[in-house]
Every structure is written in structure tokens, then in C-alpha cells.
Design a protein around this motif. Structure first.
Motif, PDB file in Angstrom:
ATOM      1  N   GLU A 213      54.147 -35.480 -85.591  1.00  8.41           N
ATOM      2  CA  GLU A 213      54.441 -36.910 -85.446  1.00  8.41           C
ATOM      3  C   GLU A 213      55.919 -37.202 -85.661  1.00  8.41           C
ATOM      4  O   GLU A 213      56.463 -38.173 -85.112  1.00  8.41           O
ATOM      5  N   ARG A 215      58.510 -35.762 -84.582  1.00 11.41           N
ATOM      6  CA  ARG A 215      59.387 -35.568 -83.423  1.00 11.41           C
ATOM      7  C   ARG A 215      59.756 -36.892 -82.777  1.00 11.41           C
ATOM      8  O   ARG A 215      60.922 -37.180 -82.529  1.00 11.41           O
ATOM      9  N   GLY A 216      58.760 -37.731 -82.535  1.00 12.56           N
ATOM     10  CA  GLY A 216      59.038 -39.023 -81.919  1.00 12.56           C
ATOM     11  C   GLY A 216      59.687 -40.002 -82.876  1.00 12.56           C
ATOM     12  O   GLY A 216      60.554 -40.795 -82.474  1.00 12.56           O
ATOM     13  N   THR A 220      63.679 -41.934 -82.676  1.00 15.79           N
ATOM     14  CA  THR A 220      63.778 -43.365 -82.362  1.00 15.79           C
ATOM     15  C   THR A 220      64.159 -44.247 -83.547  1.00 15.79           C
ATOM     16  O   THR A 220      64.687 -45.333 -83.358  1.00 15.79           O
ATOM     17  N   ASN A 272      68.305 -34.508 -84.578  1.00 15.50           N
ATOM     18  CA  ASN A 272      68.342 -35.967 -84.424  1.00 15.50           C
ATOM     19  C   ASN A 272      69.355 -36.596 -85.378  1.00 15.50           C
ATOM     20  O   ASN A 272      69.144 -37.698 -85.890  1.00 15.50           O
TER      21      ASN A 272
END
Length: 430
Positions: A213, A215-216, A220, A272
């Protein structure tokens, strides 16, 4: 402490005294305060005052342990950042020890809140429900992290903030399942805490569900002014000594899933980096799962608060640094702390500003001395000692009327008869 500072003033700090003004000077004052507190304790170490609250969410009482900074004085009405420690009955003493050594110079003084997880630990700290683990039936109640989060945000934090001298700047520390919960809070509820220390987190839980979970979410979400310290122990595979940090990611067995999940998450965070999260990951090859909390808590707290550490101490200690540059250094630190904390805090302890004032008087640099005493009053306007120090400055420079003015202010704040007596002595010099 005020009596100690007054003793320093009365001694006038022998001329020519050479003090290397570094972070160690701050630590000296804090160790003095801690020593005074410990004189009144019957035991060598006493960590955490027991408190409790009833949770409507969990339908049970929950124990917590509160540790206030040694310098805490209710008369000063000072509030502190706060650290919430999962498995508090186990790890609060270690967090307290780290703070005893490093607070002030490396980390801010903070209120510590140890949350008891002695009962229903797996239920509360795991993030999804499983019935088997590594192919074996798993019957212990689990997967209610959402409920435990609601308890923390809606019940525990308001309880602590209403009863204890804390601000809204919060840090969360967790180990193993507690580390899993810490990562869960970062990903699912990032507004509750500013800082996170996830020690050997169990990201293998439920076939890496939270890792997948992430990763998304990490791609963002925005994490400006938030920090994560994460650690991995050297216990990469309990059965195969040939597994090392260099080849563990090539292994596919369940025996390395724990370590591989940890490393995969760290890589994901680094990929990220644009989301603004300040991140440090550290591998402890000499530690196992049970010993890694000790070094991780120390390294983690120092890492989270790198921005808090003092800078330009060489310039502050130099005879030649212009007053304007010194003021710029102090104001820069004030601005930096406000940006991170989200509220204004004094850039330096009152004791340090006082000491700098007296040092510069002895250096025959009165304008610098006056600046430091003025800053002490600016940042600590309710401190009688700050006004009394300014009175010392004016008395030494022959301005008795101004000295009386500042001692009078000190007397109005504290009601201390010694200030009243000093006013009469000063009047006799006119």
C-alpha cells in the motif's frame, strides 16, 4: 536554578575566565538541574509516573507513564514537545536515558509518554487481520490498528494535552509490531505526528500488505517538515549465516521476508524523496531484534532533530564576532525552530543568554553584553532573573536609575524580598 545564576552574578565571573562556548555549556546547566532534582529522590533511578485513562474506543483502561523534563518548573508555565513511546513500560527508560544525555544540545527537552502495550499488543499494533502466518494457523487476536489509532488521536492525545505541559509537536517511537504501527501512522494518518522512529518494523506482516500500500501513498502524499528514522537488525536469517546485507534481497525464502520487507520500504522512501519526508535508514549488523531498540532510540532521536542542533558556536565564542552577526545567528535559529515546530520558541536557554551576557561584560564588550541581556528579557519576559541580570549591566555601567527600574520589575514578577532589599541598596548609591 535562579539561585545558582545569582551566585554566578555575585561572583562576577572572574576576569579573563576562558570558557569554550559549545553545546557542552548548555548540557552543563541541564546536568546541574538534573542533579538538583535527583538529590530529592530516594532511588537511583525512577522513570515515569503512572497514569491511566479509560478508553471508550478500546473498552478498557490503558496505563500510561509520564516523564517530565528534569528542569520542568510549573511556575514558568513552559510547554514541551512530546514523545509517545509504544511498549512504554519497556522502552521509556531508554528514551529517558537518551534525553538525559542529549537533550538541550542535540534534542529539545521533551515530555515522554510511555503507552502500555502489555495486554492486547498484537491486537492493537498489527495493521490487518490474518488467520495464518508463514503457513501456520495464527489464532491470536490481531489487525485492529485502526481502532488503536482512534484511541491515540481521539482519547490519549487530548488527555495528555489537557493534563500535561505539552505542545502539538509529537514524535512516535515503536519497535517490531510497534514499528509496523509507526509506519502505519506515517502512511495512513500523517497529520497526527511530526516524527517517527520505526525500529526493526514488522513490515512482513500479512504478506507485506502495508508495504504494498505504501507505494501509492508515498508517491502522492506530501511530508514537509516530517521525519522518519528506520532501523534493521543484523538478524537477517536465523538459519543461514551466508545471508548478508549484500545478498539478502536475492533470497526468496520466508526466512528473510522480514529483512527484505524492511529494505524494500527504505528503498521505496528514497525513490519518493520529492514528497519532502526527511529519512534516515540504518543497519545494525551487530544487533539482533531484541537489542536493536537501544542504539536505534539514541541514533533516531539525534537524526530526527539534526535541525535543532546549535550552529556557529565558534562565532558565538569568538571575541571578534561583530554584535550584528551574533544577532543574525540568533535570529536565524529562532526562525528555523519556528519553521520546524510550527510555533515560536526561544532559540537558546535563558541560562545561556545570561552567561553570554556576563562573559561579554568581563570581556569589556558592553554592547554585546547588553544585547544578550535584552534577548533574555525578550524570550523570557516572565523571568525575574532576566530583569535582575539587566540591572547588573546598568549598575556596572553606573546607570543606577535604570538598574533600579529593572530590579523593580524583577520584584513585581517574583515578589522576592531580596530584590526589594537590592532596590534600597541601589537607592543608597544615588
Amino acid at each position: 536554578m535562579e539561585n545558582k545564576i545569582r551566585m554566578i552574578k555575585n561572583n562576577k565571573m572572574t576576569k579573563g575566565l576562558k570558557i569554550v562556548l559549545t553545546i557542552g555549556l548548555i548540557i552543563f546547566f541541564q546536568q546541574f538541574v538534573k542533579a538538583q532534582v535527583n538529590q530529592n529522590q530516594r532511588f537511583l533511578q525512577k522513570i515515569g509516573v503512572l497514569d491511566s485513562l479509560y478508553s471508550q474506543t478500546l473498552h478498557e483502561y490503558r496505563k500510561i507513564y509520564i516523564q517530565l523534563p528534569a528542569s520542568y518548573n510549573p511556575d514558568k508555565k513552559q510547554e514541551y514537545p512530546v514523545v509517545y513511546v509504544l511498549d512504554g513500560e519497556v522502552f521509556l527508560p531508554t528514551v529517558s536515558d537518551v534525553q538525559n544525555y542529549y537533550s538541550g544540545g542535540f534534542t529539545p527537552e521533551m515530555v515522554l509518554v510511555g503507552i502500555s502495550n502489555g495486554k492486547n499488543r498484537t491486537r492493537d499494533l498489527t495493521t490487518s487481520t490474518i488467520t495464518t502466518k508463514y503457513g501456520i494457523p495464527f489464532k491470536e487476536k490481531n489487525g485492529e490498528a485502526d481502532n488503536f489509532y482512534k484511541f491515540i488521536e481521539n482519547e490519549l492525545i487530548p488527555f495528555v494535552e489537557n493534563k500535561y505541559p505539552v505542545t502539538h509537536y509529537r514524535t512516535l517511537i515503536g519497535h517490531s509490531y510497534g514499528g509496523l504501527f509507526t509506519i502505519y501512522m506515517l502512511l495512513k494518518h500523517p497529520d497526527v505526528f511530526s516524527n517517527y522512529i520505526a525500529i526493526d518494523p514488522s513490515l512482513d506482516w500479512d504478506n507485506q500488505k502495508l508495504l504494498k500500500e505504501a507505494r501509492g501513498i508515498l508517491a502522492t502524499h506530501r511530508y514537509k517538515n516530517k521525519s522518519l528514522f528506520m532501523s534493521l537488525s543484523g538478524q537477517l536469517d536465523m538459519q543461514n549465516s551466508q545471508i548478508t546485507i549484500d545478498n539478502v534481497m536475492q533470497d526468496t525464502t520466508d526466512f528473510t521476508l522480514f529483512a527484505r520487507s524492511n529494505i524494500a520500504f527504505s528503498k521505496l522512501v528514497k525513490q519518493n524523496a520529492k514528497n519532502g519526508l526527511t529519512f534516515e535508514w540504518k543497519f545494525y549488523p551487530g544487533d539482533i531484534h531484541g537489542t536493536i531498540p537501544f542504539p536505534s532510540i539514541k541514533d533516531g532521536l539525534i537524526s530526527l532533530f539534526k535541525w535543532y542542533q546549535m550552529e556557529n558556536t565558534d562565532k558565538i565564542n569568538s571575541f571578534d564576532t561583530p554584535k550584528e552577526e551574533l544577532l543574525s545567528i540568533i535570529k536565524h535559529r529562532e526562525k528555523k525552530l519556528k519553521e520546524h515546530f510550527g510555533y515560536s520558541v526561544p532559540p537558546y536557554p535563558e541560562e545561556l543568554l545570561n552567561m553570554l551576557g556576563y562573559m561579554n561584560m568581563d570581556r569589556q564588550q558592553p554592547e554585546k553584553a547588553k544585547m544578550y541581556f535584552e534577548l533574555a528579557i525578550e524570550y523570557y519576559p516572565e523571568s525575574a532573573n532576566a530583569y535582575d541580570s539587566m540591572a547588573d549591566y546598568y549598575e556596572r555601567n553606573g546607570d543606577i536609575d535604570s538598574a533600579i527600574k529593572y530590579v523593580t520589575k524583577a520584584f513585581k514578577i517574583s515578589g522576592d524580598e531580596s530584590y526589594k532589599e537590592r532596590i534600597e541598596r541601589l537607592k543608597g548609591k544615588k
